[in-house]
Design a protein around this motif. Sequence first.
Motif, PDB file in Angstrom:
ATOM      1  N   LEU A 151       0.850  -1.182   0.000  1.00  0.00           N
ATOM      2  CA  LEU A 151       0.000   0.000   0.000  1.00  0.00           C
ATOM      3  C   LEU A 151       0.890   1.237   0.000  1.00  0.00           C
ATOM      4  CD1 LEU A 151      -2.846   1.179   0.050  1.00  0.00           C
ATOM      5  CD2 LEU A 151      -2.606   1.383   2.522  1.00  0.00           C
ATOM      6  N   THR A 178       1.482   4.667   0.478  1.00  0.00           N
ATOM      7  CA  THR A 178       0.939   5.839   1.144  1.00  0.00           C
ATOM      8  C   THR A 178       1.646   7.103   0.649  1.00  0.00           C
ATOM      9  OG1 THR A 178       2.456   5.334   2.961  1.00  0.00           O
ATOM     10  CG2 THR A 178       0.161   4.641   3.218  1.00  0.00           C
ATOM     11  N   PHE A 186      -7.115   1.916   0.117  1.00  0.00           N
ATOM     12  CA  PHE A 186      -7.165   0.493   0.432  1.00  0.00           C
ATOM     13  C   PHE A 186      -8.600  -0.011   0.540  1.00  0.00           C
ATOM     14  CE2 PHE A 186      -6.603  -3.140   3.437  1.00  0.00           C
ATOM     15  CZ  PHE A 186      -5.737  -3.891   2.652  1.00  0.00           C
ATOM     16  N   ARG A 233      -9.820  -3.830   1.216  1.00  0.00           N
ATOM     17  CA  ARG A 233      -9.406  -5.211   1.462  1.00  0.00           C
ATOM     18  C   ARG A 233     -10.275  -6.213   0.714  1.00  0.00           C
ATOM     19  NH1 ARG A 233      -6.217  -9.483   2.295  1.00  0.00           N
ATOM     20  NH2 ARG A 233      -6.651 -10.701   4.146  1.00  0.00           N
ATOM     21  N   TYR A 255       0.780  -8.515   2.751  1.00  0.00           N
ATOM     22  CA  TYR A 255       0.409  -7.100   2.739  1.00  0.00           C
ATOM     23  C   TYR A 255       1.443  -6.296   3.537  1.00  0.00           C
ATOM     24  CZ  TYR A 255      -4.128  -8.378   0.764  1.00  0.00           C
ATOM     25  OH  TYR A 255      -5.117  -8.854  -0.066  1.00  0.00           O
ATOM     26  N   THR A 264       2.934  -2.043   4.145  1.00  0.00           N
ATOM     27  CA  THR A 264       2.772  -0.612   3.910  1.00  0.00           C
ATOM     28  C   THR A 264       3.862   0.141   4.651  1.00  0.00           C
ATOM     29  OG1 THR A 264       1.174   1.215   3.839  1.00  0.00           O
ATOM     30  CG2 THR A 264       1.171  -0.156   5.829  1.00  0.00           C
ATOM     31  N   ASP A 316      -5.729   6.665   3.344  1.00  0.00           N
ATOM     32  CA  ASP A 316      -5.113   5.716   2.413  1.00  0.00           C
ATOM     33  C   ASP A 316      -5.347   4.273   2.848  1.00  0.00           C
ATOM     34  OD1 ASP A 316      -4.213   7.852   0.943  1.00  0.00           O
ATOM     35  OD2 ASP A 316      -2.104   7.619   1.470  1.00  0.00           O
ATOM     36  N   LEU A 317      -5.368   4.048   4.141  1.00  0.00           N
ATOM     37  CA  LEU A 317      -5.580   2.705   4.678  1.00  0.00           C
ATOM     38  C   LEU A 317      -7.052   2.318   4.737  1.00  0.00           C
ATOM     39  CD1 LEU A 317      -2.879   2.925   7.443  1.00  0.00           C
ATOM     40  CD2 LEU A 317      -3.005   1.057   5.789  1.00  0.00           C
TER      41      LEU A 317
END
Length: 399
Positions: free
Chosen positions: A58, A60, A121, A123, A136, A138, A197-198
């Motif tokens: 991910l 960021t 993100f 999931r 995963y 980040t 972002d998450l």
Amino acid sequence: MSQKKIFLVFVAISTVSFLLHHGGSWTMEAFHLGCPALCSHSSSSSGLKPKHTNILFLKTHKTASSTMQNLLFRFAERNKLTVGLPILACGHQFCYPRAFSDQFVHLRNLTPNIITNHMRFNRAELRRLMPNNTVYVTILREPSSMFESLFSYFNQHCQSFKRVPNGSLEAFLEDPWRYYRPDEKYSMYARNTLTFDLGGDKDRPSTDEVYARAFVAEVERVFSLVMIAEHFEESLVLLRHLLSWDLEDVLYLNHNMRTSASKDNVTNGLPTKIRAWNHLDARLYDHFNASLWRQLAVLGPACVAREVRLLRRAQERVIRSCFGGGLPQQRTAVQIKNKDLRPWKPSSKVDIVGYDLPVNVSRGGSGGGGGEAASELCLRLIMPEVQYTRVLQRSQVLR
């Protein structure tokens, strides 16, 4: 004493002890004795754990994630893996800031091994797209330095920032709600960007302790490793262990950096105000920064110190080969002659630095006698994310 200082004391003591017992040698053999899980993976018949190749990183914002993306792109090319890339309509991001959907993926008939372009993100969508054994990962950055970077970088894109007189970070932090509009398109750059972002709620009030705890716990459950930008090399040590990679797989050059003139000093109480305004990001960072140092302590201070040293030596060899000496000179976009190497600029008010290849490399030499393959390595090492994404899009269509 901070966790890092305690860790460094352990490193010093352990390193001295190690050198006394191994005659001062920093050989690969001694390194493998200290870190048995990190031997070469070149032979599939050796019984060693194979490299892990299914990864969701991910990416960021303003966290050294472009540096990680370049590393992952090179790993994918070197190992002939499929990279999930954005459709052309999305540019070089997965239609950010919309939540990720597999509809945003170029060549959806191919199951990706790696995804690393910017997204918000999601999931559930990613689980449908990626292999079941996907790891995963980040990366986070300390909120005050990150927010200064966001404020400068996106000043002409985010309306919350554009409203501030004279582009003053101090003025914004004096009364954020005077300028901030939660529902505007690019408002996520102005508050709790990491949380957004998450996939989290960037505007959840600081009084909602239940949400904050649950969100941190969810991130910890989903992501096998949360890297920390301020401790990038130590994070790479953990990444290498997690994925059973070789040293060459984590070599890097820094990407997407601003010039000094494009940066502001965050002083006079501003860090406290930034952390209060970005309270969820601060919560995430503090939790996973502590987690990183716990993982490094388990791995062992001497092991970590040796691997960081080996990583730096390997990078020095690559840099000598590519650029004939020390680190390549960083240049602004207008100074870079090769348009394929010019980094993207968010506005005329921000200068982003990149790299240019020496003439002998651009003509097919490597500066170290490595020929065309070495020249290609040097080119990929410094290629910005927008151009690299396009290169991979074209090559995967042809493949």
